[in-house]
Design an enzyme around this catalytic site. Structure first.
Site, PDB file in Angstrom:
ATOM      1  N   GLN A  41      14.445 -34.491 -40.656  1.00  0.00           N
ATOM      2  CA  GLN A  41      14.122 -33.390 -39.751  1.00  0.00           C
ATOM      3  C   GLN A  41      15.041 -33.404 -38.535  1.00  0.00           C
ATOM      4  OE1 GLN A  41      12.454 -30.865 -41.200  1.00  0.00           O
ATOM      5  NE2 GLN A  41      11.400 -30.658 -39.264  1.00  0.00           N
ATOM      6  N   GLU A  76      15.152 -20.708 -41.761  1.00  0.00           N
ATOM      7  CA  GLU A  76      14.015 -21.426 -41.182  1.00  0.00           C
ATOM      8  C   GLU A  76      14.506 -22.768 -40.646  1.00  0.00           C
ATOM      9  OE1 GLU A  76      10.847 -22.977 -43.771  1.00  0.00           O
ATOM     10  OE2 GLU A  76       9.417 -22.149 -42.325  1.00  0.00           O
ATOM     11  N   CYS A  91       4.823 -23.704 -40.652  1.00  0.00           N
ATOM     12  CA  CYS A  91       5.435 -22.481 -41.176  1.00  0.00           C
ATOM     13  C   CYS A  91       5.026 -21.263 -40.384  1.00  0.00           C
ATOM     14  CB  CYS A  91       5.143 -22.324 -42.653  1.00  0.00           C
ATOM     15  SG  CYS A  91       3.422 -22.219 -42.988  1.00  0.00           S
ATOM     16  N   GLY A 143       5.501 -25.516 -49.311  1.00  0.00           N
ATOM     17  CA  GLY A 143       6.755 -26.205 -49.002  1.00  0.00           C
ATOM     18  C   GLY A 143       7.867 -25.188 -48.844  1.00  0.00           C
ATOM     19  N   SER A 144       9.078 -25.605 -49.147  1.00  0.00           N
ATOM     20  CA  SER A 144      10.220 -24.727 -48.893  1.00  0.00           C
ATOM     21  C   SER A 144      10.305 -23.596 -49.921  1.00  0.00           C
ATOM     22  CB  SER A 144      11.515 -25.542 -48.952  1.00  0.00           C
ATOM     23  OG  SER A 144      11.739 -25.955 -50.279  1.00  0.00           O
ATOM     24  N   VAL A 164      12.149 -24.823 -53.168  1.00  0.00           N
ATOM     25  CA  VAL A 164      11.349 -25.555 -54.160  1.00  0.00           C
ATOM     26  C   VAL A 164      10.287 -24.637 -54.769  1.00  0.00           C
ATOM     27  CG1 VAL A 164       9.779 -27.501 -54.516  1.00  0.00           C
ATOM     28  CG2 VAL A 164      11.764 -27.774 -53.024  1.00  0.00           C
ATOM     29  N   GLY A 165       9.689 -23.778 -53.938  1.00  0.00           N
ATOM     30  CA  GLY A 165       8.673 -22.857 -54.450  1.00  0.00           C
ATOM     31  C   GLY A 165       9.235 -21.953 -55.547  1.00  0.00           C
ATOM     32  N   LYS A 203      -0.281 -34.206 -55.791  1.00  0.00           N
ATOM     33  CA  LYS A 203       0.921 -34.899 -55.337  1.00  0.00           C
ATOM     34  C   LYS A 203       1.119 -34.628 -53.856  1.00  0.00           C
ATOM     35  CE  LYS A 203       5.732 -35.482 -55.313  1.00  0.00           C
ATOM     36  NZ  LYS A 203       5.565 -35.499 -53.843  1.00  0.00           N
ATOM     37  N   ASN A 255       3.795 -31.691 -43.282  1.00  0.00           N
ATOM     38  CA  ASN A 255       3.451 -31.345 -41.897  1.00  0.00           C
ATOM     39  C   ASN A 255       1.960 -31.205 -41.614  1.00  0.00           C
ATOM     40  OD1 ASN A 255       3.398 -29.004 -43.414  1.00  0.00           O
ATOM     41  ND2 ASN A 255       4.001 -27.702 -41.725  1.00  0.00           N
ATOM     42  N   GLU A 263       3.208 -21.191 -51.136  1.00  0.00           N
ATOM     43  CA  GLU A 263       3.187 -20.827 -49.713  1.00  0.00           C
ATOM     44  C   GLU A 263       4.443 -21.441 -49.139  1.00  0.00           C
ATOM     45  OE1 GLU A 263       2.795 -19.700 -46.489  1.00  0.00           O
ATOM     46  OE2 GLU A 263       1.908 -21.655 -46.075  1.00  0.00           O
TER      47      GLU A 263
HETATM   48  C1  UN1 Z   1      -0.575 -23.500 -39.478  1.00  0.00           C
HETATM   49  O1  UN1 Z   1       0.525 -23.294 -39.021  1.00  0.00           O
HETATM   50  O2  UN1 Z   1      -1.556 -23.649 -38.774  1.00  0.00           O
HETATM   51  O3  UN1 Z   1       3.148 -25.619 -44.100  1.00  0.00           O
HETATM   52  C2  UN1 Z   1      -0.781 -23.623 -40.932  1.00  0.00           C
HETATM   53  C3  UN1 Z   1       2.771 -24.898 -43.193  1.00  0.00           C
HETATM   54  C4  UN1 Z   1       1.806 -23.795 -43.564  1.00  0.00           C
HETATM   55  C5  UN1 Z   1       0.473 -23.997 -42.980  1.00  0.00           C
HETATM   56  C6  UN1 Z   1       0.526 -23.697 -41.560  1.00  0.00           C
HETATM   57  N1  UN1 Z   1       1.683 -23.721 -44.974  1.00  0.00           N
HETATM   58  O4  UN1 Z   1       3.151 -25.070 -42.058  1.00  0.00           O
END
Ligand code: UN1
Length: 484
Positions: free
Chosen positions: A332, A386, A285, A229-230, A233-234, A176, A153, A251
């Site tokens: 998606q 989510e 996110c 990512g998700s 997976v994290g 990656k 994204n 994250e």
């Molecule tokens: C944002 O929303 O501006 O994957 C940053 C994501 C977050 C980064 C978002 N790790 O959407």
């Protein structure tokens, strides 16, 4: 149609992968348009990249940090010169509106500039010693070889905010990019090459996560992994990495809520929720996926939200008239449609949206209507999971305590916001809300590059990204005692 094949970059060379297999990337706003092809690499290609990163590690770590930073400054200038091309590239492969892509390029510039400045800081500290004639101090060493694994994204900004601090701290990188948006990421690698990065210091290998993902993690040479990512997976990465005791920064997901109190600025709150829920089609996110509205203003506020949502102009991201663009992929699209169906079956009330747009000119793109549900209960799946799309769920609250309780009733804890003009309510909220990023009277979205970014609970593990926390993650701090 473009037939450019974007290759892997390993040990300073653009390389064809061993299998010679590739796959095509299509424009999500018009799937008849091919953007280019990338390689379908295997573990053998990753192994070669690991070896290149290992071999270049010593020289790079011994290069003075201000010299490493010079390369970041050069990359910054190249990005400025390629600004429009990069923004367009983001929109073409990810779909987001061109204005959002431009904001993403600006954010990438800001983070590279900030991290380049760290080449002249990267501070440790001195401390008094218990012993006479002794100096105690700390200083930072790079981890060595690190892996950077990024989502689809933010094809430029997330790679930039992981790679820039990794490099300035003296690490060598295995990168990656996401399977579905690797082209802009490869352009970033090309930019670092043009900026003069020595061979082997940054290596990119493209391919499917299920085939090559674990090779970026399960290898004793890899000392740090930065992943976005998700949560699923994290968590897997965190488990895998624990076997080789690598440092991990993940994250992950979010289910961010905006609380609107009856004393809040309702106009600003409305704008913030619309931007948070539907900006970038809700595919970030930090998107706003829950709105918790005080009962005294609920009916009018919801009516206003729905009528403004119906005015959102959905169209191709390259068209500057579009307020919202398409979803990034068929996967998606299917996922969002599935969640809408789940919401309806769970008994929530669909106020607007809920369908793929099939009008003329939209049939070859993944366009979906901005969608709002009310009568949502906190135990419904659409309230808990989510969705990662343009779907907003609305809740009613009686007071600040109930609002905070609803907001905290989530496995996630990334970002949150409250609209209130009452200082006591604002601070009560700051003290009690369970998220890593807290907003008062501003949208849940984004963050500034010099501030730590990340969440608690199932949203994040390890050091925050960006800000000085990024330097914390990409270095080991060592304690030195010198007796003279
Ligand atoms: C944002 O929303 O501006 O994957 C940053 C994501 C977050 C980064 C978002 N790790 O959407």
């Amino acid at each position: 149609m473009t037939n450019i094949l974007y290759k892997n970059y390993v040990n300073g060379e653009w390389k064809t992968c061993k299998s010679k297999k590739s796959y095509a990337i299509y424009n999500p706003a018009n799937t008849k348009e091919k953007i280019g092809s990338v390689q379908y690499s295997s573990d053998l290609d990753v192994a070669e990249a690991i070896e290149a990163a290992r071999q270049s590690s010593k020289t790079w770590s011994e290069t003075p940090a201000p010299q490493r930073a010079d390369i970041l400054f050069k990359a910054h200038r190249i990005i400025q010169n390629r600004f429009d091309e990069l923004a367009e590239s983001i929109t073409l492969e990810e779909g987001k509106c061109i204005g959002d892509s431009e904001a993403e390029v600006k954010r990438s510039l800001a983070v590279i500039e900030f991290m380049a400045g760290e080449g002249r800081r990267m501070h440790g500290y001195t401390a008094p010693s218990e012993s006479q004639g002794t100096l105690d101090y700390t200083y930072r060493k790079p981890l060595g070889v690190v892996s950077v694994i990024t989502p689809w994204n933010f094809p430029l900004a997330i790679p930039a905010w992981k790679i820039a601090p990794a490099l300035v701290c003296g690490n060598t990188v295995l990168f990656k990019p996401a399977f579905s948006t690797p082209i802009t990421a490869i352009k970033l690698v090309e930019i670092f090459e043009q900026a003069g990065l020595p061979k082997g210091v940054l290596n990119v290998v493209t391919g499917s996560s299920s085939e090559i993902g674990s090779s970026f993690v399960e290898n004793e040479i890899v000392k740090g992994i930065s992943f976005t990512g998700s949560t699923e997976v994290g968590t897997e990465i965190y488990n895998m990495a624990s076997k080789s005791l690598s440092k991990v920064q993940c994250e992950m997901g979010g289910k961010n809520a905006v609380i609107v109190m009856d004393d809040g600025n309702l106009e600003k709150a409305q704008e913030s929720i619309l931007q948070g829920a539907f900006g970038s089609s809700g595919q970030r996110c930090t998107a706003t996926s829950r709105a918790i509205i005080h009962q005294n203003v609920f009916d009018d506020f919801v009516k206003g939200l729905v009528s403004e949502t119906r005015k959102i102009s959905v169209g191709p991201g390259l068209n500057r008239e579009s307020d919202m663009s398409c979803l990034a992929s068929r996967q998606q699209l299917n996922q969002i449609q599935e969640y809408v169906d789940i919401g309806i079956n769970e008994g929530a009330t669909l106020l607007t949206g809920g369908k793929k747009i099939v009008d003329k000119g939209y049939e070859d793109g993944y366009f979906f209507e901005p969608t709002i549900f009310k009568d949502v209960e906190t135990n419904m799946r659409i309230a808990k999971e989510e969705i990662f799309g343009p779907v907003l769920t609305i809740f009613k609250c009686q007071d600040i305590d109930q609002a905070i309780a609803i907001s905290n009733d989530s496995e996630f804890g990334l970002s949150s916001s409250i609209y209130t003009e009452n200082i006591h309510k604002a601070f009560t909220y700051i003290e009690q809300i369970e998220t890593g990023i807290i907003h008062v009277n501003s949208p849940t979205l984004g963050g500034e590059v010099h501030m730590p970014f990340g969440g608690i609970k199932s949203s994040g593990i390890g050091n925050r990204e960006q800000g000085l926390e990024a330097i914390e993650f990409f270095t080991e701090i060592v304690s030195v005692y010198i007796s003279h």
